[in-house]
Design a protein around this motif. Structure first.
Motif, PDB file in Angstrom:
ATOM      1  N   LEU A  24      -0.475  -1.923  -6.295  1.00  0.00           N
ATOM      2  CA  LEU A  24      -1.362  -2.818  -7.032  1.00  0.00           C
ATOM      3  C   LEU A  24      -2.583  -2.052  -7.547  1.00  0.00           C
ATOM      4  O   LEU A  24      -3.147  -1.223  -6.843  1.00  0.00           O
ATOM      5  N   LYS A  76      -4.231  -4.485   3.846  1.00  0.00           N
ATOM      6  CA  LYS A  76      -4.624  -3.576   2.770  1.00  0.00           C
ATOM      7  C   LYS A  76      -3.568  -2.493   2.576  1.00  0.00           C
ATOM      8  O   LYS A  76      -3.224  -2.145   1.429  1.00  0.00           O
ATOM      9  N   MET A  91     -10.134  -6.860  -5.345  1.00  0.00           N
ATOM     10  CA  MET A  91      -9.481  -7.549  -4.220  1.00  0.00           C
ATOM     11  C   MET A  91     -10.424  -7.543  -3.026  1.00  0.00           C
ATOM     12  O   MET A  91     -11.234  -6.633  -2.847  1.00  0.00           O
ATOM     13  N   LEU A 134       1.401  -9.857   4.790  1.00  0.00           N
ATOM     14  CA  LEU A 134       1.673 -10.474   3.500  1.00  0.00           C
ATOM     15  C   LEU A 134       2.968 -11.266   3.569  1.00  0.00           C
ATOM     16  O   LEU A 134       3.875 -10.911   4.316  1.00  0.00           O
ATOM     17  N   GLN A 174      -0.729  -4.066   0.701  1.00  0.00           N
ATOM     18  CA  GLN A 174      -1.042  -4.220  -0.719  1.00  0.00           C
ATOM     19  C   GLN A 174      -0.911  -2.888  -1.450  1.00  0.00           C
ATOM     20  O   GLN A 174      -0.374  -2.823  -2.567  1.00  0.00           O
ATOM     21  N   HIS A 185       2.293 -14.103  -1.497  1.00  0.00           N
ATOM     22  CA  HIS A 185       1.291 -13.098  -1.836  1.00  0.00           C
ATOM     23  C   HIS A 185       1.844 -12.115  -2.858  1.00  0.00           C
ATOM     24  O   HIS A 185       1.184 -11.793  -3.855  1.00  0.00           O
ATOM     25  N   TYR A 188       0.124 -11.430  -6.455  1.00  0.00           N
ATOM     26  CA  TYR A 188      -0.479 -10.144  -6.781  1.00  0.00           C
ATOM     27  C   TYR A 188       0.291  -9.417  -7.885  1.00  0.00           C
ATOM     28  O   TYR A 188      -0.309  -8.728  -8.711  1.00  0.00           O
TER      29      TYR A 188
END
Length: 822
Positions: free
Chosen positions: A117, A109, A77, A48, A112, A52, A56
């Motif tokens: 998130l 992933k 996502m 990321l 994130q 990003h 997000y």
């Protein structure tokens, strides 16, 4: 609770809690009002970047806020997982594109998830997986059956570095959009989608998108480029043909001094054949054909041409006009020929001046004498027709109507609408993409692969070689198949699809991501669609957004979905810069999200990136700003603890004047944050309001030994709720510290009380001859006389008024009392 806020102590804990309790899982439920929020899904590059994180974080705030407002929120996502980088890695490092891609997906992933998130990971899609691209192939076949997918020989944009064809939209200033290398021209048989069939709807329906940025709609309007004009033809006696042209300024036809054909025009060969300078003409044609469209049509490109030696007859004046070949006319744009009326077109004027061609003004502008020496841009404009026979004295518009009618009566022309938009070239000579589900039989010709044989799978026995053929052509197991019509041998299509196909419908797959019977169930898709809020970069204003709109309109016409537009609202966030430049490895100014999260925590990263600038503006990174955000969260941590202890003392009863003011501030902030999140995505001002509330709480604590227990509980509870969408981990921890047992993100959003906002007293500045001498507190209901009495009673005011004559007293309600003395 711990005395000090330490993000690392709590963030992992709550991420695991949310996963274990399926906190963000979304179910189809028609009894609830839905809200679909979506950030553009990323290419799985492996890491990321701060762009990003910003994208997000914005979407996450919207999703959490709308859930707390009672909506059934869909926030998914996935991964735009096909494309050239994976294949280039395979060529360079010998890593299978699939393995490279899936490894990167897992890494991103995890990153994130570390940001906290609120995605429903049960809906995750990856466009490179068979359960997705099977339906991409199925959708292609629906386009094919509707006559919207076709194959033809075409001169295409070729990137030698990437070894693939590019759509016109993917060529930027003559360079490949991915690698920045020069784009060339090749003749290849290619697949296209008839997006031009939807040009009118794509253009007209932009007016229905009230929640899109104006500049994005303008960019799409310009790209589609609808123009109203006239198509008519000039007779070419030498070859007994008529050459068609299209113009929006048929009122200037009497000023035509030449015609230009594209080098590739079908008449070019016949016109140059047998001429004395045929060899020179052919060399010129070959050189022009090998130039890119971008180079040929750029406003900066030099206009080059050669006279063919042939003439056409002007259908209005009867004059013979020379026929030229030039670089700036493209065979697949318009008719492949243009009329040159240099007195009223800048490009034509430059060409005429260079080659000493006649320039005849046929439109006059009142009070302005035409000057060849000082050519003016105003000559583009409409005016009064002159030097045009029977049409002299008419306005330009009247002339256009009259001449078009004359052409229609003669059968040599008609009024016509043209578009700049070209059909969408989707063929790519690459391996790592969706195989086009078509085969070719020597006897039966072009055939669709039967639906029950989908997906056409990517083989693993390929050689990644450079050239104008796909690596799929090196796999015998893939190449050879059986004709579905006659049962004989057939050869599979070896081109794969443009990856923009994958991203043109992924938002529909999210609505029903685990469906193995169809691309998506219409009833379910109709419940969730349109996407209520779409969030992504302005760089996708034309390519992705236009293609997605086209796809949804086709699927609507096919009866597969009720929606006619994919995205109701669009937010294009600004870039994250450092020291005024876009972050890049080559500039050495990249800030790693992982480093920030590991040092300060995800909540700090989110808070800074949401607070530092309005979401639609560029944001300049600031290490000091990050540290400031971390310190603020520490202040929140401590003030919650302090007020919790105050509440435990159980001091109740009527609120003091100071406590009433503090409660008023709380409800003002609830109102401000709600309005900022509900209407304008003003996250920075919403956070600023929360900071003001925290400051007010500290000021009260510093001045007072105690605080009303009920007020303390109201303050701490609502402060945590207001911050929950922005900083989900610390608020979850504080929520439980306040004695709650369920998730803060499952709570209702706080509602401000109108009564609490009512002000009983206000502070007025008292001026004497325009200078502030004191401040007084008066009742909001005080009369002019009562305010004057209080003002004159002030000792400070008396110093400047005693012994002087009061000329007048000016009172501006709620602001000042100004005493004028002599």
């Amino acid at each position: 609770m711990n005395e000090k806020y330490v993000a690392q102590d709590i963030e992992k804990k709550w991420q695991e809690y949310w996963q274990e309790h399926n906190t963000f899982k979304t179910e189809y439920d028609e009894s609830k009002e839905k809200y679909y929020v979506l950030e553009m899904f990323p290419y799985p590059s492996g890491n990321l970047h701060m762009g990003h994180v910003r994208n997000y974080s914005i979407g996450d705030v919207v999703a959490r806020f709308k859930k707390m407002k009672g909506f059934n929120v869909l926030h998914p996502m996935g991964w735009d997982a096909f494309g050239m980088p994976a294949e280039n890695a395979a060529i360079k490092h010998g890593i299978a594109p699939k393995n490279w891609t899936l490894d990167n997906i897992e890494n991103m992933k995890l990153q994130q998830k570390s940001l906290g998130l609120s995605y429903d990971w049960d809906r995750e899609v990856a466009t490179c997986k068979e359960d997705y691209y099977k339906w991409t192939q199925w959708l292609f076949q629906q386009f094919y059956k509707k006559g919207l997918a076709y194959k033809k020989e075409a001169k295409v944009n070729w990137c030698e570095h990437c070894h693939t064809v590019l759509a016109n939209e993917q060529v930027i200033d003559g360079l490949c959009w991915r690698c920045d290398n020069k784009v060339e021209k090749k003749d290849l048989s290619q697949w296209f989608l008839r997006i031009t069939d939807y040009a009118d709807r794509l253009l007209d329906d932009l007016d229905t998108l009230d929640h899109w940025p104006s500049r994005v709609k303008l960019m799409q309007k310009n790209w589609i480029g609808r123009s109203e004009g006239t198509q008519f033809s000039f007779e070419v006696p030498e070859i007994n043909e008529r050459v068609a042209v299209y113009t929006t300024r048929v009122d200037t036809v009497y000023g035509v001094s030449y015609i230009v054909l594209a080098p590739e025009h079908p008449f070019t060969e016949r016109l140059i054949s047998g001429k004395e300078n045929e060899a020179e003409l052919r060399a010129f044609v070959d050189r022009m054909r090998n130039m890119s469209d971008i180079d040929r049509t750029s406003t900066d490109a030099e206009k080059e041409g050669m006279f063919t030696g042939a003439y056409a007859k002007n259908p209005m004046s009867g004059e013979d006009v020379p026929i030229w070949i030039a670089n700036y006319v493209l065979v697949d744009y318009g008719t492949g020929a243009v009329m040159g009326s240099p007195a009223h077109d800048e490009r034509d004027w430059e060409f005429a001046k260079k080659y000493n061609l006649p320039i005849k003004p046929v439109v006059s502008h009142e009070g302005e004498e035409y000057s060849l020496d000082a050519w003016q841009t105003s000559y583009h404009d409409d005016g009064i027709t002159v030097n045009s026979g029977e049409f002299d004295g008419l306005t330009s518009e009247e002339t256009r109507v009259a001449i078009t009618k004359r052409f229609e009566e003669q059968g040599i022309g008609e009024g016509k609408t043209n578009f700049r938009l070209r059909d969408w070239l989707i063929s790519r000579q690459r391996y790592w993409g969706v195989p086009i589900p078509v085969c070719y039989c020597e006897h039966c010709g072009e055939q669709l692969i039967p639906e029950d044989q989908l997906p056409v799978r990517l083989p693993e026995d390929v050689n990644f070689v450079a050239g104008a053929i796909s690596p799929l052509a090196t796999s015998e197991s893939f190449l050879n198949t059986t004709c579905p019509k006659c049962g004989g041998p057939a050869r599979r299509e070896t081109d794969t699809m443009d990856t923009f196909i994958d991203s043109s419908w992924y938002f529909l797959r999210y609505t029903d991501a685990r469906n193995d019977k169809e691309a998506f169930n219409k009833k379910i898709a109709d419940y969730w669609m349109n996407v209520d809020q779409y969030i992504g970069g302005i760089e996708h204003a034309i390519l992705h957004l236009l293609y997605s709109r086209f796809f949804v309109k086709v699927l609507h016409d096919l009866g597969l979905v009720e929606a006619n537009e994919p995205f109701k609202g669009l937010l294009t966030q600004g870039m994250v810069l450092k020291e005024g430049s876009k972050m890049s490895k080559s500039k050495g100014n990249v800030v790693s999200p992982e480093e920030i999260v590991n040092t300060y925590g995800a909540d700090t990263a989110r808070l800074f990136i949401l607070f530092a600038a309005p979401v639609d503006r560029d944001l300049d990174w600031s290490d000091q700003g990050v540290e400031g955000s971390y310190r603020f969260l520490g202040r929140v941590w401590r003030i919650i603890d302090a007020y919790q202890q105050a509440a435990a003392k159980n001091v109740t009863g009527d609120l003091t004047k100071e406590e009433t003011a503090l409660r008023r501030e709380l409800h003002r902030v609830i109102k401000k944050v709600t309005e900022d999140l509900d209407n304008n995505f003003n996250f920075n001002t919403a956070i600023s309001a929360v900071m003001e509330l925290v400051n007010a709480m500290y000021q009260h604590k510093d001045k007072n030994e105690s605080v009303n227990a009920n007020l303390a509980n109201e303050l701490t509870r609502n402060l945590v709720l207001l911050l929950a969408p922005f900083t989900p981990h610390i608020t979850e921890e504080l929520w439980h510290e306040l004695g709650q047992t369920d998730s803060v993100h499952a709570q209702q959003w706080p509602v401000y009380e109108e009564a609490a906002l009512v002000v009983d007293e206000i502070e007025l500045a008292v001026q004497v001859n325009g200078k502030v001498r004191d401040k007084i507190v008066v009742a909001t209901s005080a009369t002019k006389e009562e305010i004057e009495e209080q003002a004159f009673a002030s000792d400070r005011v008396k110093e400047f008024t005693d012994g002087k004559t009061v000329a007048k007293v000016i009172i501006i309600p709620g602001k000042i009392c100004n005493i004028v003395v002599k």
